[in-house]
Design a protein around this motif. Structure first.
Motif, PDB file in Angstrom:
ATOM      1  N   GLY A  32       9.513   2.133   3.899  1.00  0.00           N
ATOM      2  CA  GLY A  32       8.102   2.129   4.275  1.00  0.00           C
ATOM      3  C   GLY A  32       7.778   0.958   5.190  1.00  0.00           C
ATOM      4  N   CYS A  36       2.789  -3.936   3.832  1.00  0.00           N
ATOM      5  CA  CYS A  36       3.546  -4.648   2.793  1.00  0.00           C
ATOM      6  C   CYS A  36       5.037  -4.607   3.080  1.00  0.00           C
ATOM      7  CB  CYS A  36       3.217  -4.070   1.416  1.00  0.00           C
ATOM      8  SG  CYS A  36       1.441  -4.115   1.089  1.00  0.00           S
ATOM      9  N   ASP A  55      10.823   4.486   8.020  1.00  0.00           N
ATOM     10  CA  ASP A  55       9.534   5.144   7.779  1.00  0.00           C
ATOM     11  C   ASP A  55       9.529   6.536   8.390  1.00  0.00           C
ATOM     12  OD1 ASP A  55       6.451   3.762   7.028  1.00  0.00           O
ATOM     13  OD2 ASP A  55       6.633   5.856   7.647  1.00  0.00           O
ATOM     14  N   ILE A  56       8.913   7.438   7.675  1.00  0.00           N
ATOM     15  CA  ILE A  56       8.796   8.818   8.138  1.00  0.00           C
ATOM     16  C   ILE A  56       7.866   8.913   9.348  1.00  0.00           C
ATOM     17  CG2 ILE A  56       6.971   9.227   6.435  1.00  0.00           C
ATOM     18  CD1 ILE A  56       9.371  11.959   7.011  1.00  0.00           C
ATOM     19  N   GLN A  63      -0.587   3.153   6.356  1.00  0.00           N
ATOM     20  CA  GLN A  63      -1.981   3.625   6.338  1.00  0.00           C
ATOM     21  C   GLN A  63      -2.814   2.968   7.433  1.00  0.00           C
ATOM     22  OE1 GLN A  63      -3.838   3.434   2.388  1.00  0.00           O
ATOM     23  NE2 GLN A  63      -1.783   3.429   1.514  1.00  0.00           N
ATOM     24  N   TYR A  68      -6.459   4.374   9.756  1.00  0.00           N
ATOM     25  CA  TYR A  68      -7.627   3.661  10.252  1.00  0.00           C
ATOM     26  C   TYR A  68      -7.291   2.584  11.285  1.00  0.00           C
ATOM     27  CZ  TYR A  68      -6.535   0.285   6.468  1.00  0.00           C
ATOM     28  OH  TYR A  68      -5.924  -0.613   5.631  1.00  0.00           O
ATOM     29  N   ASP A  75     -10.882  -8.401   4.622  1.00  0.00           N
ATOM     30  CA  ASP A  75     -10.411  -9.228   3.507  1.00  0.00           C
ATOM     31  C   ASP A  75      -8.949  -9.610   3.621  1.00  0.00           C
ATOM     32  OD1 ASP A  75      -9.488  -6.691   3.080  1.00  0.00           O
ATOM     33  OD2 ASP A  75     -10.039  -6.582   0.973  1.00  0.00           O
ATOM     34  N   ILE A 108      13.584   8.486   3.640  1.00  0.00           N
ATOM     35  CA  ILE A 108      14.643   8.239   2.655  1.00  0.00           C
ATOM     36  C   ILE A 108      14.527   9.324   1.582  1.00  0.00           C
ATOM     37  CG2 ILE A 108      15.481   6.710   0.838  1.00  0.00           C
ATOM     38  CD1 ILE A 108      16.123   5.489   3.467  1.00  0.00           C
ATOM     39  N   GLY A 139       3.885   2.813  -0.340  1.00  0.00           N
ATOM     40  CA  GLY A 139       2.439   3.039  -0.318  1.00  0.00           C
ATOM     41  C   GLY A 139       2.021   4.208  -1.181  1.00  0.00           C
ATOM     42  N   MET A 271      -0.853  11.604   2.239  1.00  0.00           N
ATOM     43  CA  MET A 271       0.279  10.961   1.578  1.00  0.00           C
ATOM     44  C   MET A 271       0.672  11.712   0.308  1.00  0.00           C
ATOM     45  SD  MET A 271      -0.414   6.926   2.183  1.00  0.00           S
ATOM     46  CE  MET A 271       1.234   6.460   2.688  1.00  0.00           C
ATOM     47  N   ASP A 307       1.036  -0.657  -2.379  1.00  0.00           N
ATOM     48  CA  ASP A 307       0.278   0.400  -3.062  1.00  0.00           C
ATOM     49  C   ASP A 307       1.097   1.242  -4.040  1.00  0.00           C
ATOM     50  OD1 ASP A 307      -1.906  -0.386  -1.649  1.00  0.00           O
ATOM     51  OD2 ASP A 307      -2.357   1.587  -0.786  1.00  0.00           O
ATOM     52  N   ILE A 318      -4.080  -5.114   0.638  1.00  0.00           N
ATOM     53  CA  ILE A 318      -3.019  -5.619   1.494  1.00  0.00           C
ATOM     54  C   ILE A 318      -2.589  -7.014   1.036  1.00  0.00           C
ATOM     55  CG2 ILE A 318      -2.513  -6.321   3.870  1.00  0.00           C
ATOM     56  CD1 ILE A 318      -4.585  -4.072   4.677  1.00  0.00           C
TER      57      ILE A 318
HETATM   58  C1  FAD Z   1      -9.542   3.957   5.177  1.00  0.00           C
HETATM   59  C2  FAD Z   1      -8.861   2.835   4.446  1.00  0.00           C
HETATM   60  C3  FAD Z   1      -9.394   1.564   4.482  1.00  0.00           C
HETATM   61  C4  FAD Z   1      -8.749   0.492   3.835  1.00  0.00           C
HETATM   62  N1  FAD Z   1      -9.313  -0.748   3.897  1.00  0.00           N
HETATM   63  C5  FAD Z   1      -8.670  -1.800   3.314  1.00  0.00           C
HETATM   64  C6  FAD Z   1      -9.210  -3.124   3.366  1.00  0.00           C
HETATM   65  O1  FAD Z   1     -10.278  -3.356   3.940  1.00  0.00           O
HETATM   66  N2  FAD Z   1      -8.505  -4.145   2.768  1.00  0.00           N
HETATM   67  C7  FAD Z   1      -7.326  -3.925   2.116  1.00  0.00           C
HETATM   68  O2  FAD Z   1      -6.726  -4.885   1.620  1.00  0.00           O
HETATM   69  N3  FAD Z   1      -6.804  -2.675   2.029  1.00  0.00           N
HETATM   70  C8  FAD Z   1      -7.454  -1.620   2.603  1.00  0.00           C
HETATM   71  N4  FAD Z   1      -6.927  -0.352   2.498  1.00  0.00           N
HETATM   72  C9  FAD Z   1      -5.699  -0.172   1.708  1.00  0.00           C
HETATM   73  C10 FAD Z   1      -4.475  -0.617   2.496  1.00  0.00           C
HETATM   74  O3  FAD Z   1      -4.391   0.107   3.717  1.00  0.00           O
HETATM   75  C11 FAD Z   1      -3.249  -0.374   1.643  1.00  0.00           C
HETATM   76  O4  FAD Z   1      -3.340  -1.185   0.511  1.00  0.00           O
HETATM   77  C12 FAD Z   1      -1.977  -0.712   2.412  1.00  0.00           C
HETATM   78  O5  FAD Z   1      -1.821   0.100   3.544  1.00  0.00           O
HETATM   79  C13 FAD Z   1      -0.775  -0.582   1.507  1.00  0.00           C
HETATM   80  O6  FAD Z   1       0.343  -0.950   2.236  1.00  0.00           O
HETATM   81  P1  FAD Z   1       1.790  -0.463   1.838  1.00  0.00           P
HETATM   82  O7  FAD Z   1       2.693  -1.133   2.823  1.00  0.00           O
HETATM   83  O8  FAD Z   1       1.997  -0.679   0.402  1.00  0.00           O
HETATM   84  O9  FAD Z   1       1.781   1.119   2.031  1.00  0.00           O
HETATM   85  P2  FAD Z   1       1.329   2.119   3.186  1.00  0.00           P
HETATM   86  O10 FAD Z   1       0.454   1.481   4.181  1.00  0.00           O
HETATM   87  O11 FAD Z   1       0.838   3.305   2.460  1.00  0.00           O
HETATM   88  O12 FAD Z   1       2.704   2.466   3.912  1.00  0.00           O
HETATM   89  C14 FAD Z   1       3.726   3.110   3.211  1.00  0.00           C
HETATM   90  C15 FAD Z   1       4.659   3.758   4.214  1.00  0.00           C
HETATM   91  O13 FAD Z   1       5.823   4.219   3.541  1.00  0.00           O
HETATM   92  C16 FAD Z   1       6.248   5.419   4.112  1.00  0.00           C
HETATM   93  N5  FAD Z   1       7.092   6.132   3.157  1.00  0.00           N
HETATM   94  C17 FAD Z   1       6.801   6.493   1.892  1.00  0.00           C
HETATM   95  N6  FAD Z   1       7.848   7.103   1.310  1.00  0.00           N
HETATM   96  C18 FAD Z   1       8.844   7.116   2.247  1.00  0.00           C
HETATM   97  C19 FAD Z   1      10.175   7.616   2.263  1.00  0.00           C
HETATM   98  N7  FAD Z   1      10.712   8.214   1.193  1.00  0.00           N
HETATM   99  N8  FAD Z   1      10.905   7.479   3.396  1.00  0.00           N
HETATM  100  C20 FAD Z   1      10.342   6.884   4.512  1.00  0.00           C
HETATM  101  N9  FAD Z   1       9.097   6.387   4.545  1.00  0.00           N
HETATM  102  C21 FAD Z   1       8.356   6.514   3.429  1.00  0.00           C
HETATM  103  C22 FAD Z   1       4.956   6.120   4.428  1.00  0.00           C
HETATM  104  O14 FAD Z   1       5.151   7.114   5.430  1.00  0.00           O
HETATM  105  C23 FAD Z   1       4.052   4.971   4.888  1.00  0.00           C
HETATM  106  O15 FAD Z   1       4.076   4.809   6.282  1.00  0.00           O
HETATM  107  C24 FAD Z   1      -7.557   0.717   3.121  1.00  0.00           C
HETATM  108  C25 FAD Z   1      -7.021   2.004   3.076  1.00  0.00           C
HETATM  109  C26 FAD Z   1      -7.641   3.060   3.729  1.00  0.00           C
HETATM  110  C27 FAD Z   1      -7.045   4.429   3.680  1.00  0.00           C
END
Ligand code: FAD
Ligand code: FES
Lengths: 360, 106
Positions: A32, A36, A55-56, A63, A68, A75, A108, A139, A271, A307, A318
């Motif tokens: 991913g 994060c 990443d796919i 996200q 967005y 924050d 993956i 995520g 997702m 996430d 985040i």
């Molecule tokens: C509209 C909106 C507004 C937001 N506003 C805020 C904010 O103001 N402040 C804040 O802190 N957070 C905010 N968030 C939440 C924040 O975006 C998430 O907490 C953050 O994106 C999480 O990051 P992550 O890296 O854990 O996962 P993600 O951003 O979800 O990324 C995970 C990635 O892993 C990939 N993946 C998953 N499984 C596989 C696999 N098997 N093989 C390959 N790739 C894979 C997915 O395709 C994805 O690209 C918001 C979310 C949304 C939807």
């Protein structure tokens, strides 16, 4: 929800992994490339742990980039306001010194432990990795095309309903229906019009989100009668044994049946947990429970941050994911370098950290 | 407090009281209204908070803005009166508002 526009990607100066025959051996695989996963590369890098990131999606940001890119986030510490795309770009810049290898548009699928304790990971494109530690930063799961809630659509998927096309030739001679009004729908309309027997573009309104030049080209094809444009919504599917023969389209003037042999619906991405469920990790309501010291899953050496994880008090923010990445890296270090003692250091004052960052 | 009524596809209706300034989506989530998913938490980025505004209320709720119209492309069975309810702010003027929850949110 924004549809994938490959042109939005500019990571050319960061090494894209090349095709190799055997598995790619590495310290860490990060699943991913969301915020994060990207920041995990930084924390791992400071501790000399090299990472491959998969990443796919066809670009980094998870996200933030997919859902967005233009919306403000308020924050993230020290950035009073930053958009999803800006945050992604800044993270990419921040991790550049560590030369992470990205594998985009790959998912993956397989994750198993080898006899020597390392992990073997396989993607849907057949790429294999051997890694000492795995960081699940998945995520909300893999981004997957949204499935229109039409009765019986599952039966047709992969046979005559497609969410992506790998080979344009495979669509030659088909009566194609494309549904949607974004870039994917328009790009495929333009790409498939030359090979289709007939092509009907169906959209709910006569306004398109897609790039204006694609819309213009599409309008021209409609004028030339190469493409038929219908303003309406698909309400039903006709066919048997996976082979579509027609779709019902509700328009302002009633319902019309359009004969077709293939349909491509483009309603954006959502997702879905996906393969994470198959790796033998303990799950709790589609999340991966971890401890809050190492952010390790039920499997030693497999960590989960961002996430996708859960623990008492978890906040899907985040900034939480960033913190989790820092602690995870400390624990990962014990596995990657079992004999090395880890010295706590600040990036401000440690010359060795600064050397790694390329600022010394 | 402002009263809002949600009608489910099977006709069942629930009336809730909500504070002005919240969105209709937030009122729905606070009251566990079925069928309002709101995956993106009100950022106009998911289209899973789709509702049909009752005809009598459409003037008062107004029309969807451009960004919302774009996002409605991702909703299923969009009709006249379709709105993403995270984009409807609750005010006194909406006291008594009636919205219908679609059969599917995608
Ligand atoms: C509209 C909106 C507004 C937001 N506003 C805020 C904010 O103001 N402040 C804040 O802190 N957070 C905010 N968030 C939440 C924040 O975006 C998430 O907490 C953050 O994106 C999480 O990051 P992550 O890296 O854990 O996962 P993600 O951003 O979800 O990324 C995970 C990635 O892993 C990939 N993946 C998953 N499984 C596989 C696999 N098997 N093989 C390959 N790739 C894979 C997915 O395709 C994805 O690209 C918001 C979310 C949304 C939807
Ligand atoms: S809650 Fe996502 S668009 Fe309204």
């Amino acid at each position: 929800m924004i549809e994938t526009t490959p042109a939005a990607l500019e990571v050319s100066d960061i090494s894209e992994a090349s095709e190799t025959s055997g598995p790619i051996e590495t310290d860490a695989v990060v699943i991913g490339a969301g915020p994060c996963g990207l920041f995990a590369v930084f924390e791992l890098g400071l501790l000399d742990i090299k990472a491959h990131v998969i990443d796919i999606l066809d670009r980094p940001g998870g996200q933030c980039a997919e859902l967005y890119p233009e919306k403000p986030i308020y924050d993230v510490p020290a950035l009073p306001v930053v958009t999803g795309q800006e945050l992604t770009d800044r993270l990419m810049e921040q991790i550049k010194p560590f030369g992470p290898q990205f594998h985009f548009s790959e998912r993956i699928d397989g994750l198993v432990r080898e006899a020597d304790g390392r992990f073997r990971l396989t993607t849907d494109a057949g790429t294999e990795f051997l890694a000492k530690v795995v960081v699940v930063a998945a995520g909300g799961g893999s981004f997957t095309p949204k499935r229109p809630p039409l009765n019986g659509i599952e039966e047709y998927e992969g046979k005559s309903v497609f969410y992506s096309v790998r080979k344009i030739e495979s669509m030659r001679g088909h009566d194609i229906v494309i549904v949607g009004g974004g870039d994917s729908a328009l790009d495929w309309t333009l790409n498939l019009a030359p090979v289709a027997k007939s092509l009907t573009l169906i959209h709910r309104r006569d306004e398109f989100r897609a790039a204006p030049h694609s819309v213009e080209k599409m309008r021209k094809l409609v004028e030339e009668a190469t493409v038929r444009l219908m303003i309406g919504q698909v309400t039903g599917l006709e066919g048997a044994n996976g082979q579509l023969t027609a779709v019902d389209v509700k328009t302002a003037s009633g319902t019309e049946r359009i004969a077709c042999s293939a349909m491509l619906p483009f309603f954006g991405l959502t997702m879905k947990l996906g393969p994470v469920a198959n790796w033998g990790l303990n799950l709790h309501e589609n999340l991966v429970p971890v401890d809050t010291e190492r952010f390790e899953t039920s499997e030693h050496g497999i960590f989960a941050i961002g996430d996708i994880n859960t623990y008492p008090g978890k906040l899907k923010l985040i900034l939480s994911g960033f913190h989790e990445g820092a602690l995870m890296a400390q624990a990962a270090h014990k596995i990657v370098y079992p004999d090395k003692k880890l010295l706590f250091q600040y990036t401000t004052s440690s010359s060795s950290l600064q050397k790694k960052l390329g600022v010394k | 407090m402002t009263k809002i009524t949600f009608i489910q596809p099977d006709g069942e209706s629930q009336t809730v009281e909500a504070e002005n300034g919240l969105t209709v989506m937030e009122a729905a989530k606070l009251n566990d209204i079925a069928g309002i998913e709101a995956e993106c938490g009100g950022a106009c980025a998911c289209a899973t908070c789709h509702v049909y505004v009752d005809e009598a209320w459409r003037d008062k709720t107004g029309k969807a803005a451009d960004m919302e119209e774009d996002m409605l492309d991702f909703a299923f069975d969009v009709r006249e009166g379709s709105r993403l309810c995270c984009q409807i702010k609750i005010t006194d003027a909406l006291d008594g508002l009636v919205v219908r929850v679609p059969a599917k949110q995608f």
